[in-house]
Design a protein around this motif. Structure first.
Motif, PDB file in Angstrom:
ATOM      1  N   ALA A  52       0.831  -1.207   0.000  1.00  0.00           N
ATOM      2  CA  ALA A  52       0.000   0.000   0.000  1.00  0.00           C
ATOM      3  C   ALA A  52       0.864   1.254   0.000  1.00  0.00           C
ATOM      4  O   ALA A  52       0.584   2.222  -0.720  1.00  0.00           O
ATOM      5  N   VAL A  53       1.920   1.259   0.803  1.00  0.00           N
ATOM      6  CA  VAL A  53       2.840   2.400   0.819  1.00  0.00           C
ATOM      7  C   VAL A  53       3.479   2.587  -0.554  1.00  0.00           C
ATOM      8  O   VAL A  53       3.610   3.718  -1.050  1.00  0.00           O
ATOM      9  N   GLY A  54       3.901   1.485  -1.184  1.00  0.00           N
ATOM     10  CA  GLY A  54       4.504   1.581  -2.504  1.00  0.00           C
ATOM     11  C   GLY A  54       3.555   2.161  -3.536  1.00  0.00           C
ATOM     12  O   GLY A  54       3.955   2.977  -4.379  1.00  0.00           O
ATOM     13  N   THR A  55       2.281   1.765  -3.478  1.00  0.00           N
ATOM     14  CA  THR A  55       1.290   2.300  -4.411  1.00  0.00           C
ATOM     15  C   THR A  55       1.111   3.794  -4.234  1.00  0.00           C
ATOM     16  O   THR A  55       1.124   4.566  -5.201  1.00  0.00           O
ATOM     17  N   ALA A  87       3.325   2.082 -10.003  1.00  0.00           N
ATOM     18  CA  ALA A  87       2.169   2.065  -9.105  1.00  0.00           C
ATOM     19  C   ALA A  87       1.264   0.874  -9.395  1.00  0.00           C
ATOM     20  O   ALA A  87       0.705   0.265  -8.477  1.00  0.00           O
ATOM     21  N   ARG A  88       1.125   0.541 -10.672  1.00  0.00           N
ATOM     22  CA  ARG A  88       0.281  -0.607 -11.038  1.00  0.00           C
ATOM     23  C   ARG A  88       0.849  -1.904 -10.482  1.00  0.00           C
ATOM     24  O   ARG A  88       0.101  -2.750  -9.965  1.00  0.00           O
ATOM     25  N   HIS A  89       2.157  -2.081 -10.561  1.00  0.00           N
ATOM     26  CA  HIS A  89       2.770  -3.298 -10.019  1.00  0.00           C
ATOM     27  C   HIS A  89       2.563  -3.383  -8.505  1.00  0.00           C
ATOM     28  O   HIS A  89       2.249  -4.453  -7.967  1.00  0.00           O
ATOM     29  N   TRP A  90       2.754  -2.245  -7.830  1.00  0.00           N
ATOM     30  CA  TRP A  90       2.514  -2.230  -6.388  1.00  0.00           C
ATOM     31  C   TRP A  90       1.041  -2.549  -6.084  1.00  0.00           C
ATOM     32  O   TRP A  90       0.739  -3.278  -5.128  1.00  0.00           O
TER      33      TRP A  90
END
Length: 663
Positions: A52-55, A87-90
């Motif tokens: 979630a943080v990565g996104t 963001a999509r990968h996260w």
């Protein structure tokens, strides 16, 4: 570097917390909990949190660091599109981890092995709030991952960032803060702090990925973190007080985790102070050195914020002392006891505070007055009547939030209807007369080429969004305004919503927002996306009146609304279960509520009709004065237009005669 430190530190702390909790007396009903299920649940929660943080961080790199390029729509360049791909990968990882967590959370929450939960997953989904929250999180994360490849404008990126931040709330408000005495205050504190912490964490991580963040970007992040700390630090202390339930703060286990969380926020405040000094000095001599210090503190912030996020994972695997404290039915549903019956004195006496609405109301008043102050410092005028309308509208909500009106709104249908009508029909009618969007657009300037896109740019982007044009259509708003009454009270939804504090607060926000949108169309100072003429506005109001009357009649003649919920409160001053007068007592209260809905629903609409007629009269007066000025200046073109129309008709008649061969 921040990612590695945060992940390793959280993993070690999580392993220690699970090991420590395994040696403690289990909760009632958790005697046969499966250790492997608990360990996998903790690991999945860790993955969900960091995904979630990565996104949010990848979206923040696109949204918060965007600079204006030209005057047209802010289309994203290749660098921004690459970040959206990240963001999509996260988001895909977030979705997968949250989906895998659904059966494990159901099993861990119930104290059983995951195999048992998988075999009866539907039953656990229906019975467990947190399991439903993780399923919702997985669905939203999947939607984000599906939409991101098609994003091409900054405006859409802002919307997706807001969604990614807000979806942090469901797992939080359905977990530890939702159980026991005072859970209403703890839930409100979590609702206020969680989105800010999620956004600040993502922003800090995003800045660590930029080699040399410029001063304006550092200052923007610095302001965001300042607001976050102003809310999150007292909120974390309040939540800690609630969770510990009188236990020592330095006690091993949960007490230590609370102290660590608060200490991390205190250290974060210290880092914020160092950066404040560095940014202030960077405006003078030694710019490069001071900005370097400011960038370093941002890296420190990223580590601390990741550790703060890690503490929530650790605490999810610990049993808070609050869980071991017996609770009454009223504490279970409301968070507080209501020992006495309501009276008319409750209208003026202080009562249980609605912390969320109180903080939001005071913030709205403060921000509006600050905007007016800045405008007047520039030498621009702002009508005092608009300021008075805004303050009066939010003070009305503040009054309800701190008086016994709110306290009894959760225990008695008639008092609830008073709050509903104030939030939906009264306060919004005052707010729309204040023109808050007009004030914001006048106070905040648009970014110039090369500058970071500003708050005004964000508002303008939202107002021009296609989705807003659809959702802001007067017909859609009218259906929401009128249909919400029937959907909430006549379908059985009301009793379910009232059982959960977060759902009750969501209902209040819905009341205020829909009322604001409806009155914005009718008498709002801010121009709506689809303005309609005054005659249509009058019909807009008159069309709503009979439906409000029909709703009141339906309430007066329907079965007891929310009977199971009110019976479950077990109020001593209103016997229900096993008492012959119980059902009649609830029915009598509902009769009063229906009468209040009728009266308090029609009177505001009548007042708004009068205000609309006054605005109509003023509009015609202004149009007449403009026409008189144009005529006096020789600019009246109405006669010329009439003569041109006659000449055009004569020309067409001649052409017709020529084609027909007539002389």
């Amino acid at each position: 570097m921040p990612w590695l430190v945060g992940l390793l530190a959280t993993a070690v702390a999580l392993w220690g917390a699970i090991s420590w909790q395994a040696g403690q007396p289990p909760l009632l009903g958790h005697e046969d909990a499966d250790p492997l299920t608990t360990e996998v649940t903790g690991a999945l929660r860790l993955l969900v949190t960091f995904a979630a943080v990565g996104t949010v961080a990848a979206l923040a790199r696109v949204v918060l660091t965007r600079r204006r390029r030209g005057r047209g729509p802010q289309r994203l360049d290749e660098t921004a599109l690459d970040q959206l791909a990240v963001a999509r990968h996260w988001a895909l990882g977030w979705c997968a981890a949250a989906l895998a967590l659904v059966p494990f959370d159901a099993a861990d929450t119930s104290g059983i092995a995951v195999g048992v939960a998988v075999g009866n997953l539907r039953d656990f989904l229906l019975a467990t709030q947190t399991t439903q929250a993780w399923l919702l999180t997985a669905v939203v994360a999947f939607v984000l991952a599906a939409v991101l490849p098609f994003v091409r404008t900054w405006r859409t990126g802002v919307l997706l960032l807001a969604v990614a931040v807000l979806v942090h709330l469901p797992p939080v408000v359905t977990a530890q803060v939702s159980v026991g005495a005072d859970h209403d205050l703890a839930s409100d504190a979590a609702i206020l702090a969680t989105p800010l912490l999620a956004l600040a964490t993502g922003a800090a991580v995003a800045l660590t990925g930029r080699d040399r963040a410029r001063g304006d970007l550092l200052r923007r992040y610095h302001r965001l973190l300042g607001v976050t700390l102003l809310v999150a630090l007292p909120a974390r202390v309040l939540i800690g007080w609630f969770e510990l339930a009188g236990e020592p703060w330095l006690a091993p286990g949960y007490g230590l985790s609370v102290v660590v969380a608060v200490a991390l926020l205190v250290l974060l405040a210290g880092s914020w102070g160092v950066r404040a000094v560095a940014l202030r000095q960077a405006q003078g001599a030694g710019v490069t050195a001071r900005l370097g210090l400011a960038r370093l503190t941002t890296v420190v912030d990223a580590v601390l914020l990741l550790l703060v996020a890690g503490t929530t994972v650790v605490q999810s695997q610990l049993v808070p002392p609050r869980f071991r404290v017996p609770q009454t039915p009223q504490q279970n549903f409301l968070g507080y006891e209501v020992p006495d019956a309501p009276s008319f004195l409750a209208l003026v006496q202080p009562g249980r505070v609605n912390l969320l609405l109180l903080v939001v109301s005071l913030a709205m008043i403060g921000l509006y007055l600050l905007g007016v102050r800045r405008l007047r410092r520039r030498g621009d005028a702002w009508p005092r009547g608009r300021t008075a309308a805004w303050v009066a509208g939010w003070l009305t909500i503040t009054y309800v939030s701190v008086s016994q009106v709110w306290q009894y709104a959760s225990t008695s249908f008639d008092w609830h209807m008073v709050v509903h009508m104030v939030f939906n029909m009264g306060a919004p009618a005052l707010m729309v007369l204040a023109g808050p969007l007009t004030l914001l657009l006048r106070v905040r300037g648009a970014a110039r080429p090369g500058q970071l896109l500003s708050l005004r740019d964000t508002v303008n982007a939202g107002l021009n969004a296609r989705a807003l044009h659809v959702l802001g259509h007067p017909l859609v708003i009218w259906v929401l305004f009128v249909g919400s009454f029937y959907a909430l009270y006549l379908t059985g939804l009301f009793g379910t919503v009232m059982k959960y504090h977060w759902a009750h607060q969501l209902m209040n926000v819905h009341f205020i927002a829909v009322g604001f949108l409806y009155y914005l169309v009718v008498i709002g100072v801010d121009s709506p996306g689809r303005p309609i003429p005054h005659i249509a506005k009058l019909g807009y109001i008159l069309a709503a009146m009979p439906f409000h009357a029909f709703f009141a009649v339906a309430v007066l003649n329907s079965q007891v609304i929310g009977a199971d919920y009110y019976s479950g409160l077990d109020l001593l001053w209103r016997p229900v279960s096993g008492a012959p007068d119980g059902p009649s007592a609830l029915a009598d209260v509902q009769q009063t509520g229906g009468q209040l809905a009728w009266g308090m629903g029609e009177l505001p609409l009548l007042g708004v009709t009068i205000a609309l007629l006054f605005q109509w009269f003023r509009s015609d007066e202004r149009a007449a004065r403009r026409f008189d000025r144009a005529t006096s200046a020789g600019h009246d073109t109405s006669l010329d237009a009439y003569n041109e129309m006659l000449a055009e008709l004569a020309r067409r008649e001649r052409e017709t005669e020529q084609r027909s061969g007539r002389p």
